[in-house]
Scaffold this motif. Structure first.
Motif, PDB file in Angstrom:
ATOM      1  N   PRO A 157      22.028  16.190 -79.591  1.00 21.85           N
ATOM      2  CA  PRO A 157      21.723  17.623 -79.489  1.00 21.85           C
ATOM      3  C   PRO A 157      20.298  17.941 -79.955  1.00 21.85           C
ATOM      4  O   PRO A 157      19.636  18.815 -79.384  1.00 21.85           O
ATOM      5  N   ALA A 158      19.833  17.214 -80.972  1.00 26.40           N
ATOM      6  CA  ALA A 158      18.467  17.445 -81.447  1.00 26.40           C
ATOM      7  C   ALA A 158      17.464  17.094 -80.354  1.00 26.40           C
ATOM      8  O   ALA A 158      16.471  17.796 -80.149  1.00 26.40           O
ATOM      9  N   ALA A 159      17.756  16.010 -79.616  1.00 26.71           N
ATOM     10  CA  ALA A 159      16.864  15.615 -78.527  1.00 26.71           C
ATOM     11  C   ALA A 159      16.850  16.687 -77.438  1.00 26.71           C
ATOM     12  O   ALA A 159      15.808  16.996 -76.857  1.00 26.71           O
ATOM     13  N   VAL A 160      18.010  17.271 -77.174  1.00 28.89           N
ATOM     14  CA  VAL A 160      18.077  18.343 -76.185  1.00 28.89           C
ATOM     15  C   VAL A 160      17.215  19.528 -76.619  1.00 28.89           C
ATOM     16  O   VAL A 160      16.508  20.134 -75.811  1.00 28.89           O
ATOM     17  N   LEU A 161      17.241  19.807 -77.919  1.00 26.77           N
ATOM     18  CA  LEU A 161      16.402  20.901 -78.447  1.00 26.77           C
ATOM     19  C   LEU A 161      14.929  20.616 -78.191  1.00 26.77           C
ATOM     20  O   LEU A 161      14.175  21.505 -77.796  1.00 26.77           O
ATOM     21  N   VAL A 162      14.536  19.347 -78.438  1.00 26.93           N
ATOM     22  CA  VAL A 162      13.134  18.988 -78.225  1.00 26.93           C
ATOM     23  C   VAL A 162      12.768  19.194 -76.754  1.00 26.93           C
ATOM     24  O   VAL A 162      11.728  19.784 -76.429  1.00 26.93           O
ATOM     25  N   LEU A 163      13.643  18.739 -75.852  1.00 25.96           N
ATOM     26  CA  LEU A 163      13.364  18.892 -74.424  1.00 25.96           C
ATOM     27  C   LEU A 163      13.287  20.367 -74.038  1.00 25.96           C
ATOM     28  O   LEU A 163      12.368  20.797 -73.342  1.00 25.96           O
ATOM     29  N   TRP A 164      14.273  21.150 -74.536  1.00 25.61           N
ATOM     30  CA  TRP A 164      14.287  22.571 -74.163  1.00 25.61           C
ATOM     31  C   TRP A 164      13.043  23.299 -74.638  1.00 25.61           C
ATOM     32  O   TRP A 164      12.537  24.196 -73.978  1.00 25.61           O
ATOM     33  N   SER A 165      12.551  22.911 -75.830  1.00 29.66           N
ATOM     34  CA  SER A 165      11.418  23.675 -76.348  1.00 29.66           C
ATOM     35  C   SER A 165      10.162  23.426 -75.524  1.00 29.66           C
ATOM     36  O   SER A 165       9.234  24.225 -75.568  1.00 29.66           O
ATOM     37  N   ALA A 166      10.129  22.351 -74.776  1.00 32.35           N
ATOM     38  CA  ALA A 166       8.949  22.097 -73.942  1.00 32.35           C
ATOM     39  C   ALA A 166       9.239  22.362 -72.469  1.00 32.35           C
ATOM     40  O   ALA A 166       8.401  22.121 -71.613  1.00 32.35           O
ATOM     41  N   ALA A 167      10.447  22.879 -72.171  1.00 29.92           N
ATOM     42  CA  ALA A 167      10.816  23.087 -70.773  1.00 29.92           C
ATOM     43  C   ALA A 167      10.539  24.518 -70.356  1.00 29.92           C
ATOM     44  O   ALA A 167      10.782  25.456 -71.100  1.00 29.92           O
ATOM     45  N   ALA A 168       9.982  24.689 -69.144  1.00 33.17           N
ATOM     46  CA  ALA A 168       9.861  26.035 -68.589  1.00 33.17           C
ATOM     47  C   ALA A 168      11.133  26.328 -67.797  1.00 33.17           C
ATOM     48  O   ALA A 168      11.765  27.353 -67.972  1.00 33.17           O
ATOM     49  N   ARG A 169      11.501  25.407 -66.923  1.00 32.70           N
ATOM     50  CA  ARG A 169      12.735  25.588 -66.148  1.00 32.70           C
ATOM     51  C   ARG A 169      13.500  24.271 -66.140  1.00 32.70           C
ATOM     52  O   ARG A 169      12.925  23.212 -65.923  1.00 32.70           O
ATOM     53  N   TRP A 170      14.793  24.346 -66.385  1.00 32.96           N
ATOM     54  CA  TRP A 170      15.614  23.142 -66.431  1.00 32.96           C
ATOM     55  C   TRP A 170      16.977  23.503 -65.882  1.00 32.96           C
ATOM     56  O   TRP A 170      17.857  23.926 -66.605  1.00 32.96           O
ATOM     57  N   SER A 171      17.129  23.373 -64.580  1.00 37.58           N
ATOM     58  CA  SER A 171      18.380  23.821 -63.975  1.00 37.58           C
ATOM     59  C   SER A 171      19.235  22.636 -63.552  1.00 37.58           C
ATOM     60  O   SER A 171      18.754  21.528 -63.349  1.00 37.58           O
ATOM     61  N   TRP A 172      20.510  22.876 -63.439  1.00 37.73           N
ATOM     62  CA  TRP A 172      21.457  21.885 -62.954  1.00 37.73           C
ATOM     63  C   TRP A 172      21.083  21.498 -61.529  1.00 37.73           C
ATOM     64  O   TRP A 172      20.678  22.381 -60.783  1.00 37.73           O
ATOM     65  N   PRO A 173      21.162  20.274 -61.075  1.00 41.89           N
ATOM     66  CA  PRO A 173      21.652  19.086 -61.766  1.00 41.89           C
ATOM     67  C   PRO A 173      20.536  18.167 -62.260  1.00 41.89           C
ATOM     68  O   PRO A 173      20.779  16.977 -62.403  1.00 41.89           O
ATOM     69  N   SER A 174      19.353  18.683 -62.490  1.00 46.60           N
ATOM     70  CA  SER A 174      18.260  17.799 -62.922  1.00 46.60           C
ATOM     71  C   SER A 174      18.544  17.229 -64.310  1.00 46.60           C
ATOM     72  O   SER A 174      18.992  17.949 -65.194  1.00 46.60           O
ATOM     73  N   LEU A 175      18.253  15.936 -64.463  1.00 47.75           N
ATOM     74  CA  LEU A 175      18.497  15.295 -65.757  1.00 47.75           C
ATOM     75  C   LEU A 175      17.428  15.705 -66.761  1.00 47.75           C
ATOM     76  O   LEU A 175      17.696  15.836 -67.945  1.00 47.75           O
TER      77      LEU A 175
ATOM     78  N   ASP B  29      15.990  33.575 -74.693  1.00 43.19           N
ATOM     79  CA  ASP B  29      14.942  32.671 -74.240  1.00 43.19           C
ATOM     80  C   ASP B  29      15.219  31.309 -74.868  1.00 43.19           C
ATOM     81  O   ASP B  29      14.899  31.074 -76.027  1.00 43.19           O
ATOM     82  N   ARG B  30      15.825  30.396 -74.092  1.00 41.00           N
ATOM     83  CA  ARG B  30      16.302  29.145 -74.689  1.00 41.00           C
ATOM     84  C   ARG B  30      15.176  28.280 -75.215  1.00 41.00           C
ATOM     85  O   ARG B  30      15.327  27.585 -76.210  1.00 41.00           O
ATOM     86  N   SER B  31      14.029  28.318 -74.523  1.00 38.80           N
ATOM     87  CA  SER B  31      12.915  27.490 -74.974  1.00 38.80           C
ATOM     88  C   SER B  31      12.391  27.960 -76.323  1.00 38.80           C
ATOM     89  O   SER B  31      12.171  27.165 -77.232  1.00 38.80           O
ATOM     90  N   LEU B  32      12.232  29.263 -76.449  1.00 39.13           N
ATOM     91  CA  LEU B  32      11.727  29.811 -77.697  1.00 39.13           C
ATOM     92  C   LEU B  32      12.748  29.613 -78.820  1.00 39.13           C
ATOM     93  O   LEU B  32      12.397  29.264 -79.954  1.00 39.13           O
ATOM     94  N   ALA B  33      14.019  29.808 -78.489  1.00 34.20           N
ATOM     95  CA  ALA B  33      15.081  29.597 -79.480  1.00 34.20           C
ATOM     96  C   ALA B  33      15.072  28.148 -79.962  1.00 34.20           C
ATOM     97  O   ALA B  33      15.216  27.875 -81.148  1.00 34.20           O
ATOM     98  N   SER B  34      14.856  27.202 -79.040  1.00 37.17           N
ATOM     99  CA  SER B  34      14.868  25.779 -79.412  1.00 37.17           C
ATOM    100  C   SER B  34      13.719  25.446 -80.345  1.00 37.17           C
ATOM    101  O   SER B  34      13.892  24.715 -81.327  1.00 37.17           O
ATOM    102  N   VAL B  35      12.541  25.961 -80.032  1.00 35.19           N
ATOM    103  CA  VAL B  35      11.379  25.608 -80.840  1.00 35.19           C
ATOM    104  C   VAL B  35      11.543  26.179 -82.258  1.00 35.19           C
ATOM    105  O   VAL B  35      11.223  25.517 -83.254  1.00 35.19           O
ATOM    106  N   TYR B  36      12.128  27.373 -82.353  1.00 36.39           N
ATOM    107  CA  TYR B  36      12.376  27.950 -83.674  1.00 36.39           C
ATOM    108  C   TYR B  36      13.450  27.161 -84.409  1.00 36.39           C
ATOM    109  O   TYR B  36      13.356  26.930 -85.616  1.00 36.39           O
ATOM    110  N   ALA B  37      14.485  26.743 -83.676  1.00 35.32           N
ATOM    111  CA  ALA B  37      15.555  25.965 -84.298  1.00 35.32           C
ATOM    112  C   ALA B  37      14.997  24.671 -84.873  1.00 35.32           C
ATOM    113  O   ALA B  37      15.363  24.245 -85.976  1.00 35.32           O
ATOM    114  N   LEU B  38      14.071  24.035 -84.130  1.00 36.18           N
ATOM    115  CA  LEU B  38      13.475  22.786 -84.618  1.00 36.18           C
ATOM    116  C   LEU B  38      12.654  23.034 -85.881  1.00 36.18           C
ATOM    117  O   LEU B  38      12.747  22.280 -86.854  1.00 36.18           O
TER     118      LEU B  38
END
Lengths: 409, 265
Positions: B21-39, B229-238
């Motif tokens: 989950p921590a790795a997902v946070l790192v990815l989300w904080s640098a992601a602009a768009r990340w939609s299903w089904p992209s890995l 805003d998932r990206s902003l939320a992730s970067v703050y969570a980190l």
């Protein structure tokens, strides 16, 4: 250990001292109702004004920090301190201060509208009428505009000044679904075509609630609701066709309408994830910002119903126990100027509250020169398709009826 | 040997559960768009990192105030916890049960009720909207945990060792610092970390009592998470998790250092 604790305590005390110092600089007591505008501006010089409002909008936070606050400092010598807080908590705080009899609170300005304005005004949590006092009201605001006079049909009576305008819009990705349903009936066939890929936020979400009211307007007209009593049975009878329609939508919705996403942000996330093909927003230019940030695909576009969508205004008001009402007046006056409204239009893609008729030719040209970005409607298209809000009292009644008569039916 | 393999498997699974989950946070904080089904995210952006470091919120000031509040609350709550623990486990006095129960009271009242009630009291005392008021409320929130942790370790250690020291001529203060405290250190460390984390993650109480004027990292982070805003939320969570871990590590290092010094005495 003890030394460390003592050190920290001392540090905290120093912190608390700096947090309080704003109060010492407050304007000397000035009878605002009798004072001239120049006297008010003089009294506000060198003071601190606190502005409480929702803190979840990164762009607005940045605008206030980089444009709003420096502007107040430079032109009026006022330090604008922005505090992020949800309106429920702001009102709870004010109610607590009222109960404790705190004569001078800590909140000067509040970002507010709709039901919250209704309850704040009813409960005496607001400062009073001030709109006429501001020179820019006369200079830039259409004082006969229904949205200057009423907020969700609640008479404003000068208790708040307009800050920005919102309007419900729908959006989807033209590369995924070429159709853009422009009426309730077209929306039904759209849902049939993409079963399980459309939904709306569960009420009482702000946007979901507006969407349902908009469906009601589509099928029952909007005029009759302006004066309707907030009685459960009366409202239920009046919106019966809309309830039928919403139930007929259910089988084709996400999770077959048994449940709905909890908020508009969830719906938005599901849309960007590709789980839904349609989303909705109260920010009519939100798609342009999303495309620029790369959150939405470049083929995302905004549309609305042919018969119009609900628009409302959000406002700035002053707390009943504001320690610095003079400063708040000066800041609010500046916020409704053509200059700062233009800046918000440019940076935040916010529908402005200034009246086009009152703008000079130069100001008008400046507004027209702003590049609003991709995937959105023009200001004219929005404003010609704009419907007024219902009375604030009806909103919770409709939310209750929806819960009883639509979900899972 | 077999047990060893099982243990390792279990450990690996546990680490995965935390790191993934921590790795997902790192990815989300640098992601602009990340939609299903992209890995992996389709579009990257440094927007959120820029916002965190140079945006409207002064990150360093937020970290400073969160950390001083947290450390202050941790220190005070552990100090009071230690005194309470000694009183209830080493001495007998009338109303002992009541003291023990009162220590747990803040746990039994829902946070929102507690916050609005204490806000009224602090308003009357003139402590609302001040850092001192917020610190006080954080200490109250953390205290039940500190008392519970420290009562357990104090009771387990008992008073026998201090009595021994007294027989050998040590005064009560010296007996406590030279004999009991080093043994209690693991409990003190747990109490410090627990109280720190509790204070660090307080949102509602800080908001109501501090009136939004006492700004902490949690206070700024939560609206962004609610804002969707998932990206902003992730970067703050980190930033939040990272800084909390850092302080916990610091506590542990400090205590190790102190213990070593104690060993040399």
């Amino acid at each position: 250990m003890k030394k460390l604790a003592a050190l920290l305590l001392a540090l905290l005390m120093a912190l608390s001292l700096t947090a309080c110092s704003g109060k010492d600089e407050q304007a000397e007591k000035l009878d605002l109702s009798a004072a001239s505008w120049d006297q008010i501006v003089d009294a506000a010089k060198g003071t601190t004004v606190t502005f409480y409002g929702w803190g979840g909008d990164e762009d607005r936070n940045n605008w206030l920090a980089n444009v709003g606050a420096p502007y107040m400092k430079e032109h009026y010598g006022i330090t604008l301190e922005v505090v992020g807080m949800n309106i429920d908590e702001i009102l709870a705080k004010l109610a607590g201060e009222k109960e404790a009899g705190a004569a001078a609170g800590s909140i000067d300005m509040i970002w507010i509208n709709g039901e919250n304005f209704y309850s704040a005004k009813e409960n005496g949590l607001l400062y009073g009428a001030f709109l006429d006092k501001l020179p820019n009201t006369e200079a830039y605001i259409d004082t006969q505009d229904p949205e200057t006079l009423n907020d969700f049909c609640m008479p404003i009576e000068g208790y708040e000044a307009p800050y920005g305008r919102a309007q419900l819009v729908l959006f989807n990705d033209s590369a995924v679904t070429p159709e853009a349903p422009s009426s309730a009936q077209e929306l039904l066939s759209y849902c049939r075509q993409y079963p399980g890929k459309v939904t709306y936020p569960a009420l009482p979400d702000f946007t979901g609630s507006a969407f349902v009211r908009n469906i009601i307007y589509e099928l029952c007209g909007w005029e009759q609701f302006q004066t309707m009593e907030a009685d459960y049975e009366t409202v239920k009878e009046a919106i019966a066709p809309a309830l039928d329609y919403l139930r007929s939508l259910n089988p084709y919705l996400w999770n077959e309408g048994r449940t709905f996403p909890d908020s508009s942000t969830t719906v938005d996330a599901m849309f960007t994830d590709g789980e839904l093909v349609l989303a909705m927003s109260y920010s009519p230019y939100g798609v342009a910002v999303g495309i620029e940030n790369g959150v939405y695909t470049p083929t995302t576009r905004t549309f609305l119903f042919e018969n119009g969508t609900i628009g409302n205004t959000n406002y700035m008001s002053i707390a009943f126990n504001s320690p610095n009402p003079a400063g708040a007046l000066v800041v609010i006056n500046a916020m409704i100027s053509a200059g700062l409204q233009l800046s918000q239009y440019e940076k935040l893609r916010n529908l402005p509250v200034v009246s086009p008729e009152k703008l000079s030719a130069g100001e008008k040209a400046a507004f027209e020169a702003v590049d609003m970005g991709e995937g959105i409607l023009t200001q004219e298209e929005l404003l010609t398709h704009r419907l007024p809000e219902m009375p604030a009292k009806l909103v919770p009644v409709i939310e209750e009826i929806w819960l009883n008569e639509v979900v899972g039916k | 040997m077999r047990r060893n393999v099982l243990l390792r498997l279990f450990l690996a699974a546990a680490v995965l559960c935390i790191l993934l989950p921590a790795a997902v946070l790192v990815l989300w904080s640098a992601a602009a768009r990340w939609s299903w089904p992209s890995l992996l995210p389709e579009r990257w952006s440094a927007r959120t990192v820029r916002e965190l470091l140079f945006g409207s919120q002064d990150l360093w000031r937020l970290l400073g105030s969160s950390m001083s509040l947290g450390s202050g609350a941790a220190g005070l709550s552990t100090l009071i916890g230690l005194l309470t623990a000694r009183a209830v486990s080493l001495y007998d006095f009338p109303g002992k049960g009541l003291v023990r129960f009162a220590g747990l009271l803040p746990l039994l009242i829902p946070g929102t009720v507690f916050a609005t009630g204490i806000h009224l009291v602090l308003l009357r005392l003139g402590l609302a909207d001040t850092a001192a008021g917020v610190l006080l409320v954080h200490v109250m929130t953390a205290l039940p945990y500190s008392i519970a942790i420290l009562t357990d370790v104090t009771a387990a250690l008992g008073g026998a060792l201090e009595e021994q020291a007294a027989v050998l001529g040590a005064g009560p203060v010296r007996a406590f610092f030279a004999v009991s405290l080093p043994e209690l250190m693991p409990g003190v460390l747990s109490s410090l970390s627990m109280a720190f984390i509790l204070s660090y993650s307080q949102y509602f109480t800080t908001l109501i009592v501090g009136g939004g004027r006492v700004k902490t990292l949690a206070l700024v982070m939560v609206p962004y998470i609610q804002g969707g805003d998932r990206s902003l939320a992730s970067v703050y969570a980190l930033a939040f998790t990272g800084s909390a871990l850092l302080v916990s590590a610091l506590f542990e290092a400090l205590i190790r250092h102190w213990q070593k010094r104690g060993d040399r005495l």
